[in-house]
Motif scaffolding. Sequence first.
Motif, PDB file in Angstrom:
ATOM      1  N   ALA A  85       0.832  -1.208   0.000  1.00 45.50           N
ATOM      2  CA  ALA A  85       0.000   0.000   0.000  1.00 45.50           C
ATOM      3  C   ALA A  85       0.865   1.255   0.000  1.00 45.50           C
ATOM      4  O   ALA A  85       0.595   2.211  -0.737  1.00 45.50           O
ATOM      5  CB  ALA A  85      -0.931  -0.008   1.212  1.00 45.50           C
ATOM      6  N   SER A  86       1.903   1.250   0.804  1.00 38.43           N
ATOM      7  CA  SER A  86       2.789   2.410   0.867  1.00 38.43           C
ATOM      8  C   SER A  86       3.499   2.627  -0.464  1.00 38.43           C
ATOM      9  O   SER A  86       3.607   3.757  -0.950  1.00 38.43           O
ATOM     10  CB  SER A  86       3.815   2.223   1.988  1.00 38.43           C
ATOM     11  OG  SER A  86       4.742   3.273   1.992  1.00 38.43           O
ATOM     12  N   ALA A  87       3.981   1.546  -1.068  1.00 41.89           N
ATOM     13  CA  ALA A  87       4.684   1.654  -2.352  1.00 41.89           C
ATOM     14  C   ALA A  87       3.738   2.108  -3.459  1.00 41.89           C
ATOM     15  O   ALA A  87       4.098   2.942  -4.292  1.00 41.89           O
ATOM     16  CB  ALA A  87       5.323   0.316  -2.707  1.00 41.89           C
ATOM     17  N   PHE A  88       2.524   1.575  -3.466  1.00 40.63           N
ATOM     18  CA  PHE A  88       1.545   1.968  -4.483  1.00 40.63           C
ATOM     19  C   PHE A  88       1.209   3.446  -4.358  1.00 40.63           C
ATOM     20  O   PHE A  88       1.237   4.186  -5.335  1.00 40.63           O
ATOM     21  CB  PHE A  88       0.280   1.117  -4.354  1.00 40.63           C
ATOM     22  CG  PHE A  88      -0.737   1.413  -5.419  1.00 40.63           C
ATOM     23  CD1 PHE A  88      -0.669   0.768  -6.638  1.00 40.63           C
ATOM     24  CD2 PHE A  88      -1.752   2.330  -5.204  1.00 40.63           C
ATOM     25  CE1 PHE A  88      -1.597   1.032  -7.633  1.00 40.63           C
ATOM     26  CE2 PHE A  88      -2.679   2.610  -6.184  1.00 40.63           C
ATOM     27  CZ  PHE A  88      -2.608   1.957  -7.411  1.00 40.63           C
ATOM     28  N   LEU A  89       0.907   3.881  -3.145  1.00 41.80           N
ATOM     29  CA  LEU A  89       0.546   5.285  -2.936  1.00 41.80           C
ATOM     30  C   LEU A  89       1.717   6.225  -3.211  1.00 41.80           C
ATOM     31  O   LEU A  89       1.517   7.336  -3.695  1.00 41.80           O
ATOM     32  CB  LEU A  89       0.027   5.497  -1.516  1.00 41.80           C
ATOM     33  CG  LEU A  89      -1.311   4.839  -1.209  1.00 41.80           C
ATOM     34  CD1 LEU A  89      -1.662   5.019   0.264  1.00 41.80           C
ATOM     35  CD2 LEU A  89      -2.410   5.406  -2.094  1.00 41.80           C
ATOM     36  N   SER A  90       2.923   5.784  -2.936  1.00 37.62           N
ATOM     37  CA  SER A  90       4.100   6.621  -3.186  1.00 37.62           C
ATOM     38  C   SER A  90       4.292   6.886  -4.668  1.00 37.62           C
ATOM     39  O   SER A  90       4.848   7.912  -5.041  1.00 37.62           O
ATOM     40  CB  SER A  90       5.364   5.947  -2.646  1.00 37.62           C
ATOM     41  OG  SER A  90       5.340   5.905  -1.258  1.00 37.62           O
ATOM     42  N   ALA A  91       3.883   5.958  -5.506  1.00 33.76           N
ATOM     43  CA  ALA A  91       4.077   6.116  -6.943  1.00 33.76           C
ATOM     44  C   ALA A  91       2.969   6.910  -7.607  1.00 33.76           C
ATOM     45  O   ALA A  91       3.072   7.263  -8.770  1.00 33.76           O
ATOM     46  CB  ALA A  91       4.185   4.744  -7.594  1.00 33.76           C
TER      47      ALA A  91
END
Length: 163
Positions: A24-30
Amino acid sequence: MIDYLISFFGIFSSTQNQLLIMFASAFLSATILPGNSEITFTAFASQLLMNESLAFSREIITLLFIATLGNSLGSLTTYFMAKLIPPPHLTEKSKPSVKWALFYSQKYGVWVLLFSWLPIVGDLFCGIAGWLRFNVLQTVCLISLGKAIRYLILLWSINAFLS
């Protein structure tokens, strides 16, 4: 109250929950939303590296894969959203970062997506790739490769710091 806090922070100790949080963090960061996947990745990778004797254990590779997958899918979301929207007409009032990203995207083509992990302009590179209708397969490969290299460098630096 203490029981509540213990159970709340216990969520972060489960490996499955850590992978879900990492994704979730990686998806939102992108995407345009802030996610700070580097901080999340550093926290989870540090924990794993302190518990493991190998830098590339199964758990570390899984974390690396999940972070790369989430971050790549977030960038591809930007790519496909931009593909649906016609390219903007640049004027003198356009932001310099947009002009800069468009210039390099036109100059180097799909190869600029290796740098899609960069702050601010990385999202622009993905959006411009959609506007310019870059090849989807090449886009997926180069975005994923760039994101994986970034997390590998981060993992290497964490391992070097902890050693």
